[in-house]
Motif scaffolding. Structure first.
Motif, PDB file in Angstrom:
ATOM      1  N   MET A 279      39.318  34.226  35.469  1.00  0.00           N
ATOM      2  CA  MET A 279      38.202  33.670  36.236  1.00  0.00           C
ATOM      3  C   MET A 279      38.714  32.893  37.451  1.00  0.00           C
ATOM      4  O   MET A 279      38.133  32.964  38.536  1.00  0.00           O
ATOM      5  CB  MET A 279      37.374  32.766  35.313  1.00  0.00           C
ATOM      6  N   PHE A 280      39.823  32.179  37.250  1.00  0.00           N
ATOM      7  CA  PHE A 280      40.431  31.427  38.351  1.00  0.00           C
ATOM      8  C   PHE A 280      40.836  32.395  39.472  1.00  0.00           C
ATOM      9  O   PHE A 280      40.547  32.169  40.653  1.00  0.00           O
ATOM     10  CB  PHE A 280      41.656  30.670  37.820  1.00  0.00           C
TER      11      PHE A 280
ATOM     12  N   TYR B  38      39.742  35.478  39.924  1.00  0.00           N
ATOM     13  CA  TYR B  38      38.567  36.202  40.442  1.00  0.00           C
ATOM     14  C   TYR B  38      37.897  35.419  41.571  1.00  0.00           C
ATOM     15  O   TYR B  38      37.500  35.980  42.582  1.00  0.00           O
ATOM     16  CB  TYR B  38      37.583  36.455  39.300  1.00  0.00           C
ATOM     17  N   ARG B  39      37.762  34.110  41.366  1.00  0.00           N
ATOM     18  CA  ARG B  39      37.108  33.273  42.378  1.00  0.00           C
ATOM     19  C   ARG B  39      37.876  33.248  43.689  1.00  0.00           C
ATOM     20  O   ARG B  39      37.323  33.005  44.743  1.00  0.00           O
ATOM     21  CB  ARG B  39      36.955  31.849  41.859  1.00  0.00           C
ATOM     22  N   LYS B  40      39.167  33.476  43.600  1.00  0.00           N
ATOM     23  CA  LYS B  40      40.000  33.363  44.799  1.00  0.00           C
ATOM     24  C   LYS B  40      40.242  34.709  45.491  1.00  0.00           C
ATOM     25  O   LYS B  40      40.807  34.746  46.575  1.00  0.00           O
ATOM     26  CB  LYS B  40      41.339  32.730  44.428  1.00  0.00           C
TER      27      LYS B  40
ATOM     28  N   TRP C  67      36.750  42.121  38.931  1.00  0.00           N
ATOM     29  CA  TRP C  67      37.405  41.276  37.936  1.00  0.00           C
ATOM     30  C   TRP C  67      38.639  41.958  37.343  1.00  0.00           C
ATOM     31  O   TRP C  67      39.541  41.301  36.829  1.00  0.00           O
ATOM     32  CB  TRP C  67      36.421  40.889  36.828  1.00  0.00           C
TER      33      TRP C  67
END
Lengths: 152, 193
Positions: free
Chosen positions: B28-29, B31-33, B40
């Protein structure tokens, strides 16, 4: 509390950018992480399973590679020992001379002193002396084996 | 030099980690970046690569006395993301160059064009107003937003200031983030239409 327009403009981008690191905190409930992954279209359960399986495989593989390394080393030692010529029985003076030479080697002197604590080497039979010298030669060969990958 | 005993101790510690949990957080970390449009799956691959580097003695330089495992892996992910972006932009630049050679009238799509229709200041003000509307009724989320306004951005500091349990603070921050994404999407759609 009221914020000014300028502040609000800054807040909006600051708030969004600083939230990335939240996912690196163990305090963030895992259900929140799971929900975020679902929103991204991912299946959190599958990601967790695949992640855990990949690590297990890597750790097992690493463990096996250590075993394999040890097994190869043992095979090399056995091969080297098997190729050693047998010590000739009968030439008693030569056997005693070689034993004396080994007693001067600090790697074997302790064990040889213990072996002949209760009797002199001269009292040992030719067979006993030859067997002892063969064992010493095997130890010498193992000690001189090249480390790990250098050997073929 | 590592001894067999220290290796065994480290292995034991690594086997005790909940790798499923870590993989999800790192994915998730990452993916956000990632740049927009990256799935994903790419994030998951980067997360797994970071973990594999940790397990490889030739690469690993984690010092548990200095940082937590997750923070360390986050730094590794940042490095991998940087490489990924570099590779990705090089490919994209090459494609753009090839496209220009074929059709000079084509331009790359500007995903943030709506935002540029307004000044950054106007856009931000409007977005903040909408965000507050969406958070109406959630006192904790609004309090967290106000703390951002005061420059208090760290979750732990926010928790201390609000005297709130950390799990609730993280939930509020996540809600704020989700609502912010909705506001952005709505505004961009409105401006574009």
């Amino acid at each position: 509390m009221k914020t000014t327009g300028d502040k609000r403009a800054r807040d909006f981008s600051a708030a969004r950018a600083s939230l990335d690191d939240d996912f690196l905190s163990e305090d963030m409930p895992i259900e929140v992480v799971d929900d975020a992954l679902r929103e991204a279209g991912a299946n959190p359960e599958l990601i967790a399973l695949a992640g855990a399986a990949a690590v297990k495989a890597a750790l097992d593989g690493s463990r096996l590679s250590w075993r394999e390394e040890a097994r190869k080393k043992l095979a090399r030692a056995r091969q080297a020992i098997a190729s050693l010529p047998a010590v000739a029985r009968g030439a008693r003076d030569e056997l005693l001379g070689r034993l004396e030479e080994a007693q001067r080697d600090p790697r074997f002197s302790g064990q040889l002193s213990a072996a002949f604590r209760k009797r002199a080497p001269e009292e040992a039979t030719d067979e006993e002396l030859a067997t002892l010298l063969e064992e010493i030669e095997a130890l010498r060969t193992i000690a001189s084996l090249p480390p790990d990958d250098d050997a073929t | 030099m590592q001894t067999a005993k220290t290796r065994a101790t480290e292995r034991g510690a690594l086997e005790a980690v909940d790798w499923g949990d870590i993989t999800k957080r790192l994915t998730m970390f990452a993916y956000r970046k990632l740049p927009k449009g990256q799935g994903w799956e790419t994030a998951r691959d980067i997360a797994q690569e970071a973990i594999m580097q940790l397990l490889d003695p030739a690469y690993s330089d984690w010092n548990p006395a200095k940082e937590t495992l997750l923070r360390h892996l986050g730094s590794v992910v940042n490095g991998l993301l940087s490489n990924h972006r570099q590779k990705h932009s090089t490919k994209r630049e090459k494609l753009a160059k090839d496209d220009r050679a074929v059709d000079s009238s084509r331009h790359p799509v500007d995903e943030r064009s709506a935002e540029r229709e307004l000044s950054e200041h106007q856009f931000g003000q409007l977005a903040m107003t909408r965000l507050r509307e969406k958070l109406a009724g959630d006192d904790l989320a609004i309090a967290v937003l106000d703390l951002f306004g005061e420059g208090v951005e760290l979750a732990r500091e926010q928790g201390e200031r609000l005297e709130a349990p950390m799990d609730l603070v993280y939930r509020a921050r996540r809600k704020l983030d989700q609502r912010a994404s909705q506001v952005l999407a709505e505004l961009e759609q409105e401006i574009a239409s």
